[in-house]
Motif scaffolding. Structure first.
Motif, PDB file in Angstrom:
ATOM      1  N   ASN A 418      15.460  -4.676 -33.720  1.00  0.00           N
ATOM      2  CA  ASN A 418      15.348  -3.222 -33.594  1.00  0.00           C
ATOM      3  C   ASN A 418      14.018  -2.774 -32.976  1.00  0.00           C
ATOM      4  O   ASN A 418      13.056  -3.536 -32.916  1.00  0.00           O
ATOM      5  N   ASP A 419      13.979  -1.492 -32.585  1.00  0.00           N
ATOM      6  CA  ASP A 419      12.695  -0.834 -32.270  1.00  0.00           C
ATOM      7  C   ASP A 419      12.573   0.427 -33.130  1.00  0.00           C
ATOM      8  O   ASP A 419      12.279   1.512 -32.647  1.00  0.00           O
ATOM      9  N   GLU A 420      12.818   0.222 -34.413  1.00  0.00           N
ATOM     10  CA  GLU A 420      12.854   1.364 -35.342  1.00  0.00           C
ATOM     11  C   GLU A 420      11.466   1.936 -35.592  1.00  0.00           C
ATOM     12  O   GLU A 420      11.337   3.046 -36.112  1.00  0.00           O
ATOM     13  N   MET A 421      10.400   1.211 -35.204  1.00  0.00           N
ATOM     14  CA  MET A 421       9.045   1.760 -35.414  1.00  0.00           C
ATOM     15  C   MET A 421       8.895   3.096 -34.692  1.00  0.00           C
ATOM     16  O   MET A 421       8.097   3.939 -35.088  1.00  0.00           O
ATOM     17  N   ASP A 422       9.695   3.302 -33.642  1.00  0.00           N
ATOM     18  CA  ASP A 422       9.583   4.559 -32.890  1.00  0.00           C
ATOM     19  C   ASP A 422      10.090   5.770 -33.678  1.00  0.00           C
ATOM     20  O   ASP A 422       9.848   6.913 -33.275  1.00  0.00           O
ATOM     21  N   ASP A 423      10.781   5.539 -34.783  1.00  0.00           N
ATOM     22  CA  ASP A 423      11.209   6.680 -35.606  1.00  0.00           C
ATOM     23  C   ASP A 423      10.074   7.214 -36.475  1.00  0.00           C
ATOM     24  O   ASP A 423      10.221   8.248 -37.129  1.00  0.00           O
ATOM     25  N   PHE A 424       8.961   6.491 -36.534  1.00  0.00           N
ATOM     26  CA  PHE A 424       7.782   7.060 -37.193  1.00  0.00           C
ATOM     27  C   PHE A 424       7.159   8.116 -36.274  1.00  0.00           C
ATOM     28  O   PHE A 424       7.431   8.169 -35.068  1.00  0.00           O
ATOM     29  N   THR A 425       6.267   8.923 -36.839  1.00  0.00           N
ATOM     30  CA  THR A 425       5.462   9.840 -36.039  1.00  0.00           C
ATOM     31  C   THR A 425       4.377   8.979 -35.384  1.00  0.00           C
ATOM     32  O   THR A 425       3.448   8.526 -36.050  1.00  0.00           O
ATOM     33  N   ILE A 426       4.538   8.725 -34.099  1.00  0.00           N
ATOM     34  CA  ILE A 426       3.620   7.799 -33.419  1.00  0.00           C
ATOM     35  C   ILE A 426       2.238   8.440 -33.266  1.00  0.00           C
ATOM     36  O   ILE A 426       1.214   7.809 -33.425  1.00  0.00           O
ATOM     37  N   LYS A 427       2.275   9.731 -32.958  1.00  0.00           N
ATOM     38  CA  LYS A 427       1.031  10.501 -32.887  1.00  0.00           C
ATOM     39  C   LYS A 427       1.385  11.951 -33.179  1.00  0.00           C
ATOM     40  O   LYS A 427       2.324  12.476 -32.573  1.00  0.00           O
ATOM     41  N   PRO A 428       0.642  12.603 -34.073  1.00  0.00           N
ATOM     42  CA  PRO A 428       0.980  14.001 -34.348  1.00  0.00           C
ATOM     43  C   PRO A 428       1.062  14.811 -33.053  1.00  0.00           C
ATOM     44  O   PRO A 428       0.201  14.699 -32.184  1.00  0.00           O
ATOM     45  N   GLY A 429       2.132  15.562 -32.923  1.00  0.00           N
ATOM     46  CA  GLY A 429       2.285  16.418 -31.741  1.00  0.00           C
ATOM     47  C   GLY A 429       3.026  15.777 -30.590  1.00  0.00           C
ATOM     48  O   GLY A 429       3.366  16.434 -29.621  1.00  0.00           O
ATOM     49  N   VAL A 430       3.289  14.468 -30.684  1.00  0.00           N
ATOM     50  CA  VAL A 430       3.986  13.795 -29.581  1.00  0.00           C
ATOM     51  C   VAL A 430       5.417  13.470 -30.019  1.00  0.00           C
ATOM     52  O   VAL A 430       5.627  12.882 -31.076  1.00  0.00           O
ATOM     53  N   ALA A 431       6.384  13.861 -29.193  1.00  0.00           N
ATOM     54  CA  ALA A 431       7.798  13.689 -29.562  1.00  0.00           C
ATOM     55  C   ALA A 431       8.219  12.228 -29.477  1.00  0.00           C
ATOM     56  O   ALA A 431       7.659  11.451 -28.708  1.00  0.00           O
ATOM     57  N   ASN A 432       9.215  11.863 -30.275  1.00  0.00           N
ATOM     58  CA  ASN A 432       9.749  10.498 -30.205  1.00  0.00           C
ATOM     59  C   ASN A 432      10.859  10.438 -29.156  1.00  0.00           C
ATOM     60  O   ASN A 432      11.098  11.381 -28.411  1.00  0.00           O
ATOM     61  N   LEU A 433      11.550   9.292 -29.125  1.00  0.00           N
ATOM     62  CA  LEU A 433      12.603   9.039 -28.145  1.00  0.00           C
ATOM     63  C   LEU A 433      13.641  10.162 -28.111  1.00  0.00           C
ATOM     64  O   LEU A 433      14.290  10.383 -27.109  1.00  0.00           O
ATOM     65  N   TYR A 434      13.819  10.857 -29.235  1.00  0.00           N
ATOM     66  CA  TYR A 434      14.847  11.892 -29.330  1.00  0.00           C
ATOM     67  C   TYR A 434      14.259  13.295 -29.233  1.00  0.00           C
ATOM     68  O   TYR A 434      14.892  14.275 -29.600  1.00  0.00           O
ATOM     69  N   GLY A 435      12.996  13.379 -28.789  1.00  0.00           N
ATOM     70  CA  GLY A 435      12.359  14.682 -28.634  1.00  0.00           C
ATOM     71  C   GLY A 435      12.067  15.372 -29.951  1.00  0.00           C
ATOM     72  O   GLY A 435      11.774  16.564 -29.990  1.00  0.00           O
ATOM     73  N   LEU A 436      12.142  14.621 -31.045  1.00  0.00           N
ATOM     74  CA  LEU A 436      11.978  15.238 -32.362  1.00  0.00           C
ATOM     75  C   LEU A 436      10.516  15.336 -32.767  1.00  0.00           C
ATOM     76  O   LEU A 436       9.726  14.422 -32.527  1.00  0.00           O
TER      77      LEU A 436
END
Ligand code: DON
Length: 571
Positions: A418-436
């Motif tokens: 998996n690449d589930e680490m991307d579901d964390f908040t990678i950096k406050p204010g920056v959207a994840n793969l799903y724009g969330l």
């Protein structure tokens, strides 16, 4: 005109295929709906052999890891919602978790900028997988058959191979898979791409499945755990043998609510799905959607405004409940929804940056400490639904996050990580793969589970099983499940019509209304634009694999999503 039997046969077959996607598949006893016919058939075979819904779900889950490698998995995680025929409900959380060495800034460079793709591609993007533990535990606790029996079909499919469907053969051409030698070798035959209809065999995966069937503990504590950890570390990932040994499936209390008298049971944190779904439905209960009509500008508007508010709260309050208190009861409180509803303009969209949460005890204190950050989601996931002859029901959603996850295949073991680490908040204010956008409480931290949108859901009518639902689609999972429930309950659609109905989605940020490109009336869209919506028409999304139980006859009505060629099979 001369009668041409061959043409007549083709026409009939065409009509049947059309009819299949237009109406639910009826069966009197049992049903499995999944994205792949071979996987659904596996589940059905288990129930015909005396197994129950859990045997079928576990067998289908393992089969999907073979026939649907973009999302079916051994190297990912998921959630399983089970309602037994006696009314007992269980929710298994086998979500991946961050390795012990993970840290909040692990995907940022020295200047604090996000390193492109670092949380998405390669060994460092991998979170500790939970799927094998989850499936094995479900089978051990509730299955009637043995693990070997339910894994046998997956082993056979991997060893003997299966004919690739057009879409699956095309999906295997994913450019990122080619970046990793083992993935390129297995899924792309080293560049000599598979064509539709070719037999795809996965001998390493077959062997891995055989080892798990023989000794399921091997994946987390045995030789396989050693091989997995060594491969990940060699590739520069953080997961250690201890991370695998410490992985635990968690049984959690499902979230429950009601919608117009129907009972809704869904996924609790670390999924945002159930909470956002119930909050949306609570908001919508204040409107007569039936009178407004399915996909009218007004019903889309009120639904989008409800999504906007539920996703606003999602962004602020939801994360891993083992580390942060989540105000679930407040968020799904009908009084809270009633207060929120007062802010909905009957005809105009509320700009997302002007949303103001109504005062509500307990939320106010938390809100001041949790400014939302941006999060995004994307990729691929897969959902399956099962109902057996006794009335036991399983809704299970499982994922590698992105399509084919991190694109890393463990050498020698034959499965993707998996690449589930991307579901964390990678950096406050920056959207994840799903724009969330997500809460700082969803920051990367050792052993935390990243926030999910997966929403396996069961709906009851008068305490009896009525709907079993779920879909992939990142953030759109929540709106897809909500739209299907509304389709059946508000608009009187049958389950297949509700699955087929065109989808729309609002997630607070970005401030836009996403709509499937085809299916909305050209009269409706200008009305929405006039109401202040920025429209974002996209192709299509999701893959809802659902089952309804006919309240009068008890028939199982399977509704697979024609968008992805899934299949509901029953008997
Ligand atoms: O857990 C989540 O919310 C995401 N990892 C799910 C990803 C997904 O559904 C992508 N599917 N199209």
């Amino acid at each position: 005109m001369r009668f041409r039997p061959l043409i007549a046969v083709f026409l009939l077959a065409g009509c049947l295929a059309w009819a299949e996607g237009m109406r639910p598949v009826h069966a009197s006893k049992a049903m499995v709906a999944s994205v792949h016919e071979l996987a659904s058939q596996t589940g059905v075979d288990m129930m015909r052999a005396g197994g129950n819904a859990v045997d079928a779900a576990v067998a289908t889950g393992f089969a999907l890891a073979v026939v649907h490698p973009a999302a079916g998995n051994l190297g990912g995680g998921g959630f399983l919602l089970l309602r037994l025929a006696n009314g007992d409900v269980h929710f298994l959380d086998f979500r991946e978790k961050a390795p012990a060495k993970a840290s909040a800034d692990m995907y940022l460079d020295a200047k604090g900028n996000v390193i492109p793709d670092a949380s998405l591609l390669g060994y460092k993007a991998v979170a500790v997988p939970g799927s094998v533990a989850g499936l094995v535990e479900a089978e051990r606790r509730w299955g009637k058959l043995t693990l070997k029996q339910v894994m046998e079909p997956a082993i056979r499919l991997a060893r003997d191979g299966f004919a690739l469907r057009y879409a699956d053969a095309r999906a295997l051409r994913d450019e990122h898979l080619a970046q990793f030698a083992e993935s390129k070798r297995i899924f792309q035959r080293d560049g000599n791409y598979y064509e539709q209809g070719e037999i795809f065999r996965q001998p390493e995966l077959a062997h891995t499945l055989e080892r798990i069937a023989q000794n399921p503990d091997d994946f987390y504590h045995g030789a396989m755990a050693g091989e997995l950890a060594a491969a990940i570390q060699k590739g520069g990932g953080l997961i250690s043998g201890d991370d695998l040994a410490n992985y635990k499936v968690v049984e959690r209390r499902a979230v429950r609510g009601t919608y117009r008298g129907y009972q809704v049971i869904s996924a609790p944190p670390p999924s945002s799905g159930g909470v956002a779904l119930l909050e949306t439905l609570n908001l919508l209960e204040g409107y007569d959607l039936h009178a407004l009509g399915s996909r009218s500008a007004m019903s889309i508007h009120l639904t989008a405004e409800s999504f906007r508010r539920a996703f606003f709260d999602r962004a602020e309050f939801l994360s891993d409940p083992d580390f942060t208190p989540i105000p679930v009861a407040q968020l799904i409180d009908k009084q809270f929804a009633a207060s929120w509803r007062e802010s909905i303009d009957p005809i105009r969209a509320t700009p997302s940056d002007r949303l103001q949460r109504p005062k509500f005890e307990a939320l106010d204190q938390l809100a001041s400490t949790r400014a939302p950050a941006a999060v995004h989601e994307g990729g691929n996931t897969t959902h399956l639904s099962v109902v057996d002859a006794e009335g036991n029901a399983v809704a299970m959603t499982t994922t590698l996050n992105d399509s084919f996850g991190s694109r890393v295949t463990v050498p020698g073991l034959g499965f993707l990580l998996n690449d589930e680490m991307d579901d964390f908040t990678i950096k406050p204010g920056v959207a994840n793969l799903y724009g969330l956008i997500q809460s700082p409480a969803n920051a990367i931290a050792p052993n935390h589970r990243p926030l999910s949108s997966m929403t396996p859901t069961i709906v009851l009518k008068d305490d009896r099983l009525f709907l079993v639902l779920g879909s992939p689609g990142g953030a759109t999972i929540i709106s897809t499940v909500a739209n299907i429930i509304m389709g059946v309950i508000d608009f009187g659609l049958d389950i297949q019509q509700a699955v087929n109905a065109p989808r729309f989605h609002q997630q607070w940020m970005p401030d836009e209304l996403r709509l499937e490109k085809f299916g909305f009336s050209p009269d409706t869209l200008p009305l929405l634009m006039k109401g202040g919506y920025e429209l974002n028409p996209t192709g299509y999304w999701g893959d809802a694999e659902c089952i309804a139980v006919d309240p009068r006859t008890g028939d199982r009505l399977g509704a697979s999503d024609g968008r992805n060629g899934g299949r509901a099979i029953g008997f």
